[in-house]
Design an enzyme around this catalytic site. Structure first.
Site, PDB file in Angstrom:
ATOM      1  N   PRO A 172     -26.892  44.899  34.016  1.00  0.00           N
ATOM      2  CA  PRO A 172     -27.826  46.044  34.107  1.00  0.00           C
ATOM      3  C   PRO A 172     -28.347  46.331  35.510  1.00  0.00           C
ATOM      4  O   PRO A 172     -29.140  47.244  35.694  1.00  0.00           O
ATOM      5  CB  PRO A 172     -28.968  45.604  33.187  1.00  0.00           C
ATOM      6  CG  PRO A 172     -29.014  44.120  33.336  1.00  0.00           C
ATOM      7  CD  PRO A 172     -27.565  43.691  33.464  1.00  0.00           C
ATOM      8  N   GLY A 173     -27.932  45.514  36.519  1.00  0.00           N
ATOM      9  CA  GLY A 173     -28.256  45.889  37.888  1.00  0.00           C
ATOM     10  C   GLY A 173     -29.072  44.904  38.689  1.00  0.00           C
ATOM     11  O   GLY A 173     -29.619  45.267  39.736  1.00  0.00           O
ATOM     12  N   GLY A 174     -29.143  43.644  38.252  1.00  0.00           N
ATOM     13  CA  GLY A 174     -29.930  42.666  38.997  1.00  0.00           C
ATOM     14  C   GLY A 174     -29.431  42.462  40.413  1.00  0.00           C
ATOM     15  O   GLY A 174     -30.215  42.432  41.378  1.00  0.00           O
ATOM     16  N   ASP A 193     -19.277  49.097  36.594  1.00  0.00           N
ATOM     17  CA  ASP A 193     -19.376  48.484  35.265  1.00  0.00           C
ATOM     18  C   ASP A 193     -19.142  49.572  34.236  1.00  0.00           C
ATOM     19  O   ASP A 193     -19.513  50.727  34.469  1.00  0.00           O
ATOM     20  CB  ASP A 193     -20.745  47.834  35.049  1.00  0.00           C
ATOM     21  CG  ASP A 193     -20.707  46.728  33.989  1.00  0.00           C
ATOM     22  OD1 ASP A 193     -20.198  46.989  32.875  1.00  0.00           O
ATOM     23  OD2 ASP A 193     -21.162  45.612  34.284  1.00  0.00           O
ATOM     24  N   ASP A 203     -20.538  39.286  39.369  1.00  0.00           N
ATOM     25  CA  ASP A 203     -21.196  38.459  38.356  1.00  0.00           C
ATOM     26  C   ASP A 203     -20.674  38.875  36.983  1.00  0.00           C
ATOM     27  O   ASP A 203     -21.373  38.774  35.972  1.00  0.00           O
ATOM     28  CB  ASP A 203     -22.716  38.630  38.435  1.00  0.00           C
ATOM     29  CG  ASP A 203     -23.476  37.525  37.710  1.00  0.00           C
ATOM     30  OD1 ASP A 203     -22.978  36.378  37.678  1.00  0.00           O
ATOM     31  OD2 ASP A 203     -24.566  37.813  37.169  1.00  0.00           O
ATOM     32  N   LYS A 241     -17.788  31.989  35.285  1.00  0.00           N
ATOM     33  CA  LYS A 241     -18.501  31.738  34.041  1.00  0.00           C
ATOM     34  C   LYS A 241     -17.570  31.023  33.070  1.00  0.00           C
ATOM     35  O   LYS A 241     -16.473  31.504  32.782  1.00  0.00           O
ATOM     36  CB  LYS A 241     -18.994  33.056  33.445  1.00  0.00           C
ATOM     37  CG  LYS A 241     -19.981  33.809  34.356  1.00  0.00           C
ATOM     38  CD  LYS A 241     -20.326  35.176  33.788  1.00  0.00           C
ATOM     39  CE  LYS A 241     -21.246  35.940  34.727  1.00  0.00           C
ATOM     40  NZ  LYS A 241     -22.625  35.478  34.662  1.00  0.00           N
TER      41      LYS A 241
END
Length: 334
Positions: A184-186, A202, A240, A269
């Site tokens: 969401p944009g961190g 994204d 990420d 991940k």
């Protein structure tokens, strides 16, 4: 039982991140002694990824009392951080007699501390293990920040703050940045606040407050459908994105081959068991480094070009990659 070679020969200490002791044990192999999360392994420093801190040339101090323990530590140097795994009350009483070490949260993008910080622990009531020199300038490798509770849409921004702090460099005003898997944009928020020019990619949308930054361009498409030639040169590539490490490896390899990115920060991940074979492939990429950040979960962060850190010999690096690869192939992820 502690191997005799560790008591009388050259050894190095490795502090595992909480919950990832098995990963560090796999990287270090046999002939280690453990004291909670602290692993003592024979030989000079190696470069395992699953470590929060490395204790260089740890020494054993026989102590007669709490006061004597503190006195011996003060005689070596001023700054110490306690890692407590046993005899917590006795360790706390020794710590109380040592000079106070300020460990205030960092205000990003302040540089990391420069003052040397040693680590110590109680092995038993009459013996301290102390390392005057450690790899991390943060107590037990734990990096804390003055957090922003308003701007970022999630807590992923802390990973990027930590990675850039450890690297010792970050994007500046006008630098072209590509953020893959941005929603969401961190991470995009971090880069926009640094006044970089950000292309956020994204299939899911960014948080509206982040998408409204004038220096952010949003592309609603897959990070894996985007070729380097479609973007052109960038100062920084960030990822990420949620995917299997092998898929990320192919993406990173394409950008390395293109020569179009000058810096990269990417999160590996792991879904299910740790994929040591994929980890070894990233570790073998020339010029990069693979670390477990304090703000990582079951994931590692690959940074390129690497920050300065104690290097293993080429023979050690090759042996580590071969060991991780063979074990990982027998234990695939997910």
């Amino acid at each position: 039982m502690e191997p005799a070679a560790l008591r009388h020969g050259e050894a190095t200490g490795y502090l595992a991140p909480p919950g990832f002791e098995q990963e560090l044990a796999h990287e270090l192999g046999p002939d280690t002694a453990t004291f909670g999360r602290l692993f003592l392994a024979p030989g000079p420093p190696r470069t395992p990824a699953w470590t929060a801190n490395v204790w260089h040339e740890p020494r054993r101090l026989a102590i007669a009392s709490i006061a004597d323990g503190a006195k011996q530590l003060r005689a070596i140097q001023r700054n110490w951080a306690l890692y407590s795994s046993r005899l917590h009350r006795r360790a706390a009483l020794i710590e109380a007699r040592l000079p106070h070490v300020s460990a205030k949260p960092l205000r990003f993008p302040s540089p990391r501390p420069q003052a040397p910080l040693g680590s110590w622990t109680l092995l038993d009531a009459g013996e301290i293990l102390a390392a005057p020199r450690c790899a991390s300038p943060f107590p037990n490798g734990e990096v804390h920040f003055v957090e922003d509770k308003q701007g970022p849409p999630n807590r992923a921004y802390l990973k990027l703050w930590e990675a850039l702090t450890l690297l010792g460099r970050h994007p500046g005003p006008g630098d072209a940045c590509l953020d893959l898997g941005a929603s969401p944009g961190g991470w995009t928020w971090v880069l926009a606040e640094l006044e970089a020019r950000v292309v956020a990619v994204d299939k899911a949308p960014l948080a509206p407050a982040v998408a409204r930054y004038p220096n952010v361009e949003v592309r609603l498409e897959s990070a894996f459908a985007l070729r380097p030639a479609d973007v052109g040169p960038v100062e920084w590539l960030f990822s990420d994105v949620v995917c299997y490490p092998d898929r990320l490896y192919r993406l990173v390899a394409a950008w390395l081959d293109s020569g179009l990115a000058r810096n990269m920060v990417c999160t590996l991940k792991f879904q299910g068991a740790t994929d040591f074979a994929a980890q070894a492939r990233f570790a073998a990429l020339p010029g990069g480094c693979l670390v477990h950040l304090h703000h990582n979960k079951h994931e590692l962060t690959w940074m390129w070009p690497a920050f300065a850190k104690p290097a293993a010999s080429s023979a050690e690096a090759a042996a580590s990659a071969a060991k991780a690869g063979s074990a990982g192939e027998a234990r695939p992820a997910g």
